[in-house]
Scaffold this active site. Structure first.
Site, mmCIF file in Angstrom:
data_model
loop_
_atom_site.group_PDB
_atom_site.id
_atom_site.type_symbol
_atom_site.label_atom_id
_atom_site.label_comp_id
_atom_site.label_asym_id
_atom_site.label_seq_id
_atom_site.Cartn_x
_atom_site.Cartn_y
_atom_site.Cartn_z
ATOM 1 N N ARG A 110 -2.324 -7.560 -8.416
ATOM 2 C CA ARG A 110 -3.287 -6.533 -7.647
ATOM 3 C C ARG A 110 -4.662 -7.188 -7.846
ATOM 4 N NH1 ARG A 110 -1.432 -2.713 -4.436
ATOM 5 N NH2 ARG A 110 -3.010 -1.208 -3.515
ATOM 6 N N HIS A 127 4.769 -14.176 19.358
ATOM 7 C CA HIS A 127 4.918 -13.897 20.824
ATOM 8 C C HIS A 127 6.355 -13.379 21.441
ATOM 9 C CE1 HIS A 127 3.797 -13.440 24.946
ATOM 10 N NE2 HIS A 127 2.870 -12.959 24.618
ATOM 11 N N VAL A 135 0.825 -1.324 -0.064
ATOM 12 C CA VAL A 135 -0.097 -0.051 -0.114
ATOM 13 C C VAL A 135 0.708 1.157 -0.211
ATOM 14 C CG1 VAL A 135 -1.937 1.137 1.220
ATOM 15 C CG2 VAL A 135 -1.628 -1.289 1.254
ATOM 16 N N TYR A 148 9.595 2.905 16.733
ATOM 17 C CA TYR A 148 8.768 2.481 15.565
ATOM 18 C C TYR A 148 7.856 3.421 15.323
ATOM 19 C CZ TYR A 148 4.290 0.860 18.341
ATOM 20 O OH TYR A 148 3.445 0.797 18.935
#
Length: 449
Positions: free
Chosen positions: A319, A96, A43, A180
């Protein structure tokens, strides 16, 4: 560390040579092939940064924070935990923290680094407190009834604030977010409103009265509550505009479908440490096999009997994605409509069955809880005492709810349908979904939103 800095030399980013031996291992280098934001790259083309950069940046943030908070005694352990907190990341599935601990243990053994760490004065034997401390910073211990009401074994209670740096389970205000947020915003082209330098400037370790005893926490100045809310507003913005983007989710659903189709195929078996050939889905139980899983893609040979998986990957590249045919507010499940002979139906039962697949949740990171309500602040006239900030002193423009959950429906539109057939069926699916939402009290949103 910071995206805006043109630093390319690892020695500049991590000047402490004691950490280079960790960075130069196959287990750590594999993070170069794992994109930080997964399918968002389909995206936002700029979102090409990876987990390697994030982990390196983590240490740089810690280096800045330690100047005001941490003594040299514990710096190395905190830096190692920061470097290794994401070791178990993969291309689509994010493991995790427990898996990162297992990968960290594997890294130490396979590269003979325990002896190196001992030379630097760390206690890393089986009962070594430093190794336990590093693991506890990556994942909080699960012991529900700790001795003496102190959950941790790596450090004594008087150093409780150290557990709030790498991964703060209490408030979510930690170095992980600092890095981040800056990195993701830079690569996504989204402005970052959080000022980390102000946080570092005003952060200090204070005594906090909890359960009739004093514990030490990292506290912020009372006037900084608005800046802390910016952390979570920024996180929400990234999730809303990128991490939960309908196209990104469609891509990742398709990649997972392709992985499921090749999971049991002999061409994709991975050799374990015991010589056993494992399915991809079982590789997380063996760290030697798991090390071989990266985000570099998988090669589907034309002569192999994997036509369905190959077709899914072709659709991603062209796509021709699964189509979002409806989304509504309240529920947090993504329901997949598969093409069949009967008219599609949505019932409470089918939605509950879809619960285990994909979630679309937009929040401040703690479901419907205000994270700042769990943070502690100090005042100018009493800088050594931390306490919760009264609602009357908090930034006044706050949401009524801190969590927003969505039900989103995708249709796996078959390739054999013509454009006209796809359009007709999609309209039928949308009508069925819209009628169901109206009957069950869900607020509809356009898939173009």
């Amino acid at each position: 560390m910071y995206p805006e800095n043109n630093i390319t030399d690892l020695r500049q980013l991590i000047p402490d040579q004691k950490l280079h031996c960790l960075c130069d291992t196959p287990q750590f280098q594999r993070l170069r092939n794992i994109k930080q934001l997964g399918g968002i790259y389909f995206v936002y083309p700029g979102a090409s940064h990876n987990r390697f950069e994030h982990s390196i940046g983590y240490v740089h943030w810690l280096d800045e924070l330690k100047k005001s908070l941490i003594s040299d005694q514990d710096v190395l352990c905190v830096q190692i935990a920061g470097l290794c907190h994401d070791l178990a990341s993969t291309c689509v599935f994010f493991q995790h923290e427990k898996a990162s601990i297992e990968m960290f243990k594997h890294l130490l053994v396979q590269n003979g680094l325990k002896e190196v760490m001992k030379k630097y004065g760390l206690k890393v034997d089986e009962d070594g407190t430093d190794l336990v401390f590093i693991e506890e910073m990556i994942e909080k211990p699960q012991d529900k009834k700790p001795q003496n009401d102190w959950l941790y074994k790596g450090r004594e209670e008087k150093k409780s604030f150290l557990y709030e740096i790498v991964s703060n389970k209490k408030t979510g205000i930690d170095v992980d977010k600092f890095d981040y947020l800056a990195r993701d915003c830079h690569h996504l082209g989204i402005p970052n409103s959080f000022d980390h330098q102000r946080f570092v400037m005003f952060a200090r370790v204070c005594d906090v009265e909890e359960d009739r005893k004093k514990t030490k926490h990292i506290c912020s100045r009372d006037k900084e509550s608005a800046n802390l809310y910016d952390i979570f507003q920024q996180r929400l913005s990234i999730h809303r505009r990128a991490c939960q983007h309908k196209i990104k989710m469609a891509v990742e659903i398709m990649l997972k479908d392709a992985l499921i189709l090749v999971d049991d195929h002999p061409d994709f078996k991975i050799k374990s440490s015991k010589g056993e050939m494992l399915n991809i889905s079982r590789a997380n139980g063996d760290m030697e096999a798991y090390t071989k899983l990266t985000g570099s893609g998988f090669n589907l040979k034309k002569e192999s009997d994997l036509e369905k998986a190959r077709e899914i990957l072709k659709r991603v590249m062209k796509r021709e994605l699964y189509r979002c045919v409806g989304q509504a507010k309240v529920c947090s499940y993504v329901f997949m409509w598969r093409e069949g002979n009967s008219e599609p139906e949505l019932t409470k039962h089918t939605i509950l069955l879809s619960k285990s697949r994909f979630h679309v949740t937009l929040d401040y990171g703690m479901e419907n809880v205000d994270p700042i309500s769990k943070a502690y602040f100090y005042r100018k006239d009493n800088p050594d005492k931390g306490e919760p900030i009264p609602k009357s002193d908090v930034f006044s423009v706050l949401p009524d709810w801190f969590s927003d959950e969505m039900l989103r429906v995708y249709w796996k539109n078959p390739k054999e349908l013509t454009d006209e057939q796809i359009k007709t069926k999609e309209e039928k699916f949308k009508k069925v979904f819209n009628d169901w939402c109206k009957e069950n009290g869900y607020k509809l949103f356009s898939c173009s939103d």
